[in-house]
Structure formats: C-alpha cells, structure tokens
Design an enzyme around this catalytic site. Structure first.
Site, PDB file in Angstrom:
ATOM      1  N   HIS A 190       0.849  -1.185   0.000  1.00 45.03           N
ATOM      2  CA  HIS A 190       0.000   0.000   0.000  1.00 45.03           C
ATOM      3  C   HIS A 190       0.885   1.236   0.000  1.00 45.03           C
ATOM      4  CE1 HIS A 190      -3.573   2.379   1.023  1.00 45.03           C
ATOM      5  NE2 HIS A 190      -2.779   3.079   1.820  1.00 45.03           N
ATOM      6  N   ASP A 232     -14.875   2.772   8.456  1.00 42.94           N
ATOM      7  CA  ASP A 232     -13.853   3.720   8.018  1.00 42.94           C
ATOM      8  C   ASP A 232     -14.400   4.623   6.910  1.00 42.94           C
ATOM      9  OD1 ASP A 232     -11.173   4.882   7.569  1.00 42.94           O
ATOM     10  OD2 ASP A 232     -11.418   3.883   5.638  1.00 42.94           O
ATOM     11  N   ARG A 263     -14.509  13.011   8.435  1.00 44.79           N
ATOM     12  CA  ARG A 263     -13.218  13.676   8.691  1.00 44.79           C
ATOM     13  C   ARG A 263     -12.908  14.683   7.591  1.00 44.79           C
ATOM     14  NH1 ARG A 263      -9.329   8.979   8.588  1.00 44.79           N
ATOM     15  NH2 ARG A 263      -7.757  10.596   8.653  1.00 44.79           N
ATOM     16  N   SER A 296      -7.340   4.220   9.997  1.00 42.10           N
ATOM     17  CA  SER A 296      -8.107   4.152   8.749  1.00 42.10           C
ATOM     18  C   SER A 296      -7.415   3.219   7.744  1.00 42.10           C
ATOM     19  CB  SER A 296      -8.226   5.578   8.179  1.00 42.10           C
ATOM     20  OG  SER A 296      -8.619   5.560   6.841  1.00 42.10           O
ATOM     21  N   LYS A 320      -8.458  -1.168   6.767  1.00 37.67           N
ATOM     22  CA  LYS A 320      -8.704  -1.733   5.430  1.00 37.67           C
ATOM     23  C   LYS A 320      -7.685  -2.826   5.097  1.00 37.67           C
ATOM     24  CE  LYS A 320      -8.869   2.510   4.104  1.00 37.67           C
ATOM     25  NZ  LYS A 320      -9.067   3.883   3.742  1.00 37.67           N
TER      26      LYS A 320
HETATM   27  N1  URA Z   1      -5.702   7.019   3.390  1.00 33.20           N
HETATM   28  C1  URA Z   1      -6.662   6.384   4.086  1.00 33.20           C
HETATM   29  O1  URA Z   1      -7.103   5.311   3.690  1.00 33.20           O
HETATM   30  N2  URA Z   1      -7.093   6.942   5.222  1.00 33.20           N
HETATM   31  C2  URA Z   1      -6.641   8.114   5.703  1.00 33.20           C
HETATM   32  O2  URA Z   1      -7.092   8.563   6.738  1.00 33.20           O
HETATM   33  C3  URA Z   1      -5.646   8.749   4.952  1.00 33.20           C
HETATM   34  C4  URA Z   1      -5.189   8.182   3.794  1.00 33.20           C
END
Ligand code: URA
Length: 444
Positions: free
Chosen positions: A82, A161, A168, A183, A187
């Site tokens: 990622h 999320d 947010r 966050s 995932k």
């Molecule tokens: N990427 C995400 O998935 N979440 C965040 O809060 C910031 C970047």
C-alpha cells in the site's frame, strides 16, 4: 453508555475503553449517534491523540465492521502493498508483476484517486476491457493461477472507516496521525493478507508534509499490524517531486510498462526494487534484501515480469495488445510544451502543483463522482538536479481542451524552481520501519 461522557473523557486526555470505542462506532454505523457528536469526538482525538491500546481497539473494530476477506485458499504467505500516495506514483502497477514473477502471491485491493493524487484502479482502467470489479472468488482464483490480481473496493471493506473518513474530510480531522493509521490499517486487516509492506510518503506531493509525521505514522501502523499478527514493514520515502516523469492515468501506465521493459526512470526503478525486495522478505521468498533485488532485476531482464502483467490483463478482461504496444492506449488530441524562462538547475518541482495541474487537465477527480479523462496529463522533461537552458522544454502537457491548457500552463511553469547552483543530493528512500524500530535503508 453515554456518548457525551465519552467525548468529555477524550477531551480530558483520558483513555477510552474497548467497550466505549465499540459503542461509538456501532452507534455511528446504526445512525443512533449523530454526525455532530462524532465530529466532536474526532476533534478531541485530533487534539489529544490516542494511545496504543485505543489505536489497536479502534482499528480492529473498524476492520470488523464489514467483511474480512478470507485468502486461505491461496497457498503460501500473502503480502499486501500500500502507499499513502503521491504524484506520479505508479509503483503498484510495475511492482505487482515483478514480485509475482518472483513467486510471491499478492492479492491487491486498491482505491480510486481523489484530489491531486491518482489511483491505481483509474490508471489500469486505461486498458480497454480491464475489469476491476471482479468477485472475491474470481480474484482469489486469479492469484492462485498467476500470483497477482488487482481489484477495486467494490464491497463492504471496513464500512465504518468509509463513513468516518467522509466525516473527517469535512470536519478538518483528516490530518490526525492516529486517525490516518487506524483508517489505513483497518482496510489492510480486512483485506486478509498475512504481511504488509506500506510506503509512507512525505513532502509537497504527499498527504503528510513532514518527515517526522511520516515516521510517527509508520511506527503507529507497525504497532497495529504486529498487534494483529501481521508482519508489517514501512518504507518511508520523499515525495518532493513527482515519481518518474509521467503524471496522468494512461501516461503513468505507459511508464510502468516501460519499467517492466527495463526502460523505466531511475527513481521509479529504485523504489520498486526497494519495496519489492522487502515484500519478498515478508513473503519468505528471500532472507536478505540484496537477494530480493537480484531476483527482481532478473525477472525484468528476462521478460517474466512483463509477461506477468500481460497475463493479469488477459485474465481481467483487458486488451493485451495495448501492453505490447502502448501506442494503442488512450491518447490526448493535443500536446504542447512548456519552456524555461531561465538558465540554471532544477531545485524543486512542486509535486502538489503538478498533481493539481494534471487534475485540472481532467486526469483526476475534484469530487468523488467526477468523471476523469484517462488520456490527459503531464510528462516532465526535467527532474530535480538537472541543468536547464533558457528556452528548453520543462514539461509537455497532454490535453483535450484548450481552455484547460490555458488554465494550467502557468501553474506547471511555476512548479519548477530554477536556481544558479546545483541542489544538494537528497535520498528518495529515507527510512525502513519494522517491529525492531526505525533504521536507515541499507542494502549491503
Ligand atoms: N488514506 C486512508 O485510507 N485513510 C486516511 O485517513 C488517509 C489516507
């Protein structure tokens, strides 16, 4: 349980219990707790942070708010990759076939782009017919057959999320390190891989501007990952100029294909070899990074990595001819150059301005539902440290609309900071973080 008491606890820097966090997240998902109370709590977290216990609990509760992907049908260790994102970051597209050709299984669930950074899924959709909304069963089947596949998040991956991120975004609480860490990691945990290699970028084109914030985010994500029994590595790299030369969907895909043909830009190759070799360690394919780098160079040189991309494209319904001949990928109607007004050295190329310019040409989304133009973007002709003469080309804009070209021309030109003296060298990859701590990259 009372949500006002929970907000007050966080406001007064007290630790929230797992039950309190669960109560808040479930209440928000079921709409029994309104946006305004969650906003107040998020702002209290923004100011007062979260300790390791809170962070681990919040992440796990968010990860389990939806489906946890079961990858056990794929033999061996599965490694996910990622990036926190950046301008011109086409690493995933080049890297996946490289590590898959080296024998590592990489099931990759990716997002679309928003704002000044592009998304892997959008870039891949430049290939005619390429499907990213495969079922999980088909996704697993492809990884079993060829070691790699990339799909979009077309199912309920960490829905808590998704809802919190949207809130947010409009309450000034995106840039909270514990909220970013939980966050991303919710995932990744829901994605089901055994080990994680995460590229955290910092600088003008990145989500986080400061090096120390990138280190802090990396440490928090390692803590969360290891707590969930997932070996986690963080590669911290600078994003103070775009990665490679190409910015824009089809243009970036073409650059990733060039890299697999051993003709990629140096910085992109450096980061692919570095992250790829860490992935091979995480997957148990090699013990030392230098061995991983050797294998990855070999699969590029012998064409196996390139063939792997073609295999993945074929299995996901895409037109392989466009990989063999990238000239067949979407192309803009017009191209025009931007010339330097000065002689000197490129000191900086403001990555954010280049990303925003590419978005304004149509390559990126300003809003979640905006449609994008896959053919447009920017090709840089100079990078940091290069010398430039007055009247030389700095960049070429690929566009379909003359008004948009006029709008971004000056923005791209002023992204180049040209001075008399050559700038000091700064490394691209600055740190590696794992359960043993933070260290400088060392390939020996
Ligand atoms: N990427 C995400 O998935 N979440 C965040 O809060 C910031 C970047």
């Amino acid at each position: 349980m009372n949500v006002i008491e929970i907000i007050n606890k966080k406001k007064n820097k007290m630790e929230l219990t797992i039950k309190e966090i669960e109560f808040v997240i479930q209440g928000y998902l079921k709409d029994t707790i309104p946006d305004y109370q969650i906003s107040a709590l998020l702002m209290a977290v923004w100011f007062n942070g979260m300790n390791n216990n809170e962070l681990a609990n919040l992440t796990e509760i968010m990860a389990r708010s939806g489906k946890i992907v079961n990858l056990s049908a794929i033999p061996g260790k599965k490694v996910d990759k990622h990036s926190t994102g950046g301008v011109g970051d086409k690493t995933t597209i080049a890297l996946l076939p490289m590590v898959a050709a080296a024998g590592l299984s990489v099931p990759k669930i990716s997002g679309r782009g928003l704002g000044h950074t592009g998304g892997t899924i959008d870039k891949l959709e430049s290939i005619s017919g390429f499907k990213t909304d495969l079922t999980i069963d088909r996704f697993i089947e492809i990884v079993k057959e060829i070691h790699c596949s990339i799909i979009s998040t077309n199912f309920d991956l960490a829905p808590a999320d998704k809802k919190l991120y949207a809130l947010r975004d409009v309450t000034g609480t995106i840039d909270s390190i514990p909220l970013i860490a939980s966050s991303i990691m919710s995932k990744k945990i829901a994605g089901g891989a055994d080990a994680l290699v995460l590229n955290v970028t910092f600088g003008s084109g990145a989500f986080l501007r400061k090096y120390m914030d990138a280190i802090q985010l990396g440490k928090e994500m390692v803590h969360i990952g290891e707590n969930n029994h997932k070996q986690t590595y963080i590669v911290v790299s600078s994003m103070d100029q775009p990665l490679g030369f190409a910015v824009g969907n089809s243009l970036e895909l073409q650059e990733a294909i060039s890299l697999l043909n051993n003709q990629g830009p140096e910085d992109l190759m450096e980061i692919c070899l570095f992250i790829g070799s860490i992935m091979l360690i995480a997957g148990g394919i090699v013990k030392q990074q230098k061995d991983g780098i050797e294998i990855l160079k070999e699969v590029i040189e012998n064409g196996q990595a390139f063939d792997k991309l073609k295999e993945m494209v074929k299995r996901q319904g895409g037109d392989q001819r466009q990989i063999e001949n990238p000239e067949l990928l979407p192309k803009s109607k017009y191209k025009d150059d931007i010339y330097s007004d000065f002689k000197g050295y490129i000191h900086k190329i403001d990555a954010r301005s280049i990303g925003e310019a590419s978005m304004l040409l149509g390559a990126g989304r300003e809003q979640k539902n905006s449609t994008i133009d896959l053919s447009v973007g920017i090709i840089l002709k100079k990078k940091k440290g290069d010398s430039v003469k007055k009247g030389e080309i700095l960049a070429t804009l690929h566009y379909n609309d003359h008004d948009k070209f006029e709008k971004v021309h000056d923005k791209v030109k002023s992204a180049f900071d040209i001075r008399n003296k050559k700038p000091a060298y700064k490394p691209l990859i600055v740190a590696l973080i794992d359960r043993y701590g933070v260290r400088k990259p060392n390939l020996s």
